[in-house]
Design an enzyme around this catalytic site. Sequence first.
Site, PDB file in Angstrom:
ATOM      1  N   GLU A  98      36.030  47.890  36.702  1.00 46.20           N
ATOM      2  CA  GLU A  98      36.202  48.103  38.146  1.00 46.20           C
ATOM      3  C   GLU A  98      36.173  49.587  38.514  1.00 46.20           C
ATOM      4  O   GLU A  98      36.909  50.035  39.385  1.00 46.20           O
ATOM      5  CB  GLU A  98      37.476  47.426  38.657  1.00 46.20           C
ATOM      6  CG  GLU A  98      37.372  45.909  38.644  1.00 46.20           C
ATOM      7  CD  GLU A  98      38.394  45.208  39.526  1.00 46.20           C
ATOM      8  OE1 GLU A  98      39.055  45.898  40.349  1.00 46.20           O
ATOM      9  OE2 GLU A  98      38.531  43.987  39.418  1.00 46.20           O
TER      10      GLU A  98
ATOM     11  N   HIS B  67      46.658  46.378  36.541  1.00 44.43           N
ATOM     12  CA  HIS B  67      46.511  45.788  35.211  1.00 44.43           C
ATOM     13  C   HIS B  67      47.249  46.636  34.190  1.00 44.43           C
ATOM     14  O   HIS B  67      47.474  47.831  34.398  1.00 44.43           O
ATOM     15  CB  HIS B  67      45.038  45.702  34.808  1.00 44.43           C
ATOM     16  CG  HIS B  67      44.259  44.636  35.521  1.00 44.43           C
ATOM     17  ND1 HIS B  67      43.692  43.562  34.876  1.00 44.43           N
ATOM     18  CD2 HIS B  67      43.957  44.481  36.831  1.00 44.43           C
ATOM     19  CE1 HIS B  67      43.067  42.797  35.747  1.00 44.43           C
ATOM     20  NE2 HIS B  67      43.216  43.329  36.949  1.00 44.43           N
TER      21      HIS B  67
END
Length: 588
Positions: free
Chosen positions: A296, A570
Amino acid sequence: MALQASPFPNCFVAGIHAVGWALILPCFWFLDRIIAVCKSTTLEQTQRLEQECYLHPFKVFFGSIFFFILFLATAPLGFLGFVLWAPLQACRRPFHYHQEIPSSPERETHRGFEQEGKASFGFATANLCLLPDSLARFNNLGHTQHRATAIGKRIVQGVDRPHIRIFVDSPSSCGTLSPSNSILPTTDSSTYGATDKRVQTTVSHHSERDSADGHDPVTKSISRVVCVPCDDTEEPSTESPSILLNSNQNSNQQGRMGHRSAPRALLSQGLHQQDDVPWEVSPLFPANVDILCLEEVFDKRAAQKLASALRPVYGHILYDVGVYACQPPCMCSSFKFFNSGLFLASRFPVLEALYRCFPNSRGEDTLAAKGLLSAKVLIGQNQKQKNVVGYFNCTHLHAPEGEGEIRCQQLNMVTKWIGDFQAANRQPDEDVVFDVLCGDFNFDNCSPDDSLEQNHCLFQEYRDPCRAGPGKEKPWVIGTLLEQPTLYEDDVNTPENLQRTLETEELRRQYISPPVPKEGCPLVYPEDSQPWIGRRIDYILFRETSISKHCRTEIEEVSFITQLAGLTDHIPVGLRLNVIMENGSTDK
């Protein structure tokens, strides 16, 4: 054939592309600000309440109008830039390649195989959510450019530090050692990666010597070995520590034949041992990570800042990976506004690299060119002067929940594409020492809704150190997906606080995303006598069947890393593998 730095075939095409993007960028930025000014993160909301600021509604109203006017003013130039930019994507190679010229070949080759035939390799993966600022805010993360710079600095701070190893005389009679046992001097927790002054002095002396010899001391990793007798009445050894000049030689001193039941070397933060897998929750990235995979990293400017921050440590970087515009080219069936978001940083030279785009995306995922990036890296030479190489693959699978069939199709593609890449690039006169697959798979091993993916045949080829079986994690495993609304709470907003939270099951329940139930079925989790783990969607897998037959692999440690607390939703994951090449063996 050496990889080219530019993704375009010549300077003329690259120049036109740069002009087109320069015309698009102002219009794109103003559109981004229109949305960003209206969407606040929970951290910004809390700060406004503490400051008793009541001007936010006016800021939103007038700010959105101001940026909308600027967007309209730059839209004609943006359209002209788009006309120049879009057609050029058909001849664009799907990544930028940055290569630092090493001051010495030792900086990017592994000497351990020549000397002892054994070495260890460190890998790490992290999803950074570096979307354009407006879109990142929907994940409760803002200020993408600032986060990219901060993430790069923290990663370098973690991986480019001395690797402190504690050896004990008898592992069977001594427990796990850590700084809390007063074996190592304590440091200020506010300075991540800080070491004792005595360690820093030793490091500085060697850095000065390396500089005098013409070597760059920045990327040279150092291993600190502390010998500890098992008898509590004896004093720890104060002999001079051994300094190893290569990042991967730090574990060559501990190679042991046969499968080991416990690690003889214990890292400074303290390792736990369970199910024959050493693991830890660490507030720092593991020292001497050799290959880093990030997901990402969609924003181009953020990718460039991240690459700039990592260059002193990683001399080979692939970024802006993916395709844009109409895919396949000249067809309007799917238009890609974003690249794949994959970002690969390696200490070792990249010999070959190949990107493949998934053709079966659906919904919002069709806007991004998610796919698989495969790379072949040169490790060095073995005792027989044969090239030693490794294969590293990173991917980011389909995101929406409840669409496991699409992810299974993508796993099928990943398996096939990796096999095709290795078949096309493997040479008969070289040794393969690792084959690693990592990334954000967007499914876990505990959710009933992900049962289809959990039983995929990929896990028969690649080994997952955290997996006990389909739908069952090992009891020490920790989920890697944080609950977005609570990213800035005190329990998880610093590396140390997040480390303590992850090590406490009751706190972990509050901040790690829970499993996804199957539609129409109530969720029963965890099962009786089982720990609460949460969703682990970030994976590092390795395969032993595809490496050279005389190579043997051992897991040195698995890490759950909290150093990026407050910067992403995350939890990064690390894996270190020991590889031993048996003497007198050859491939058939």
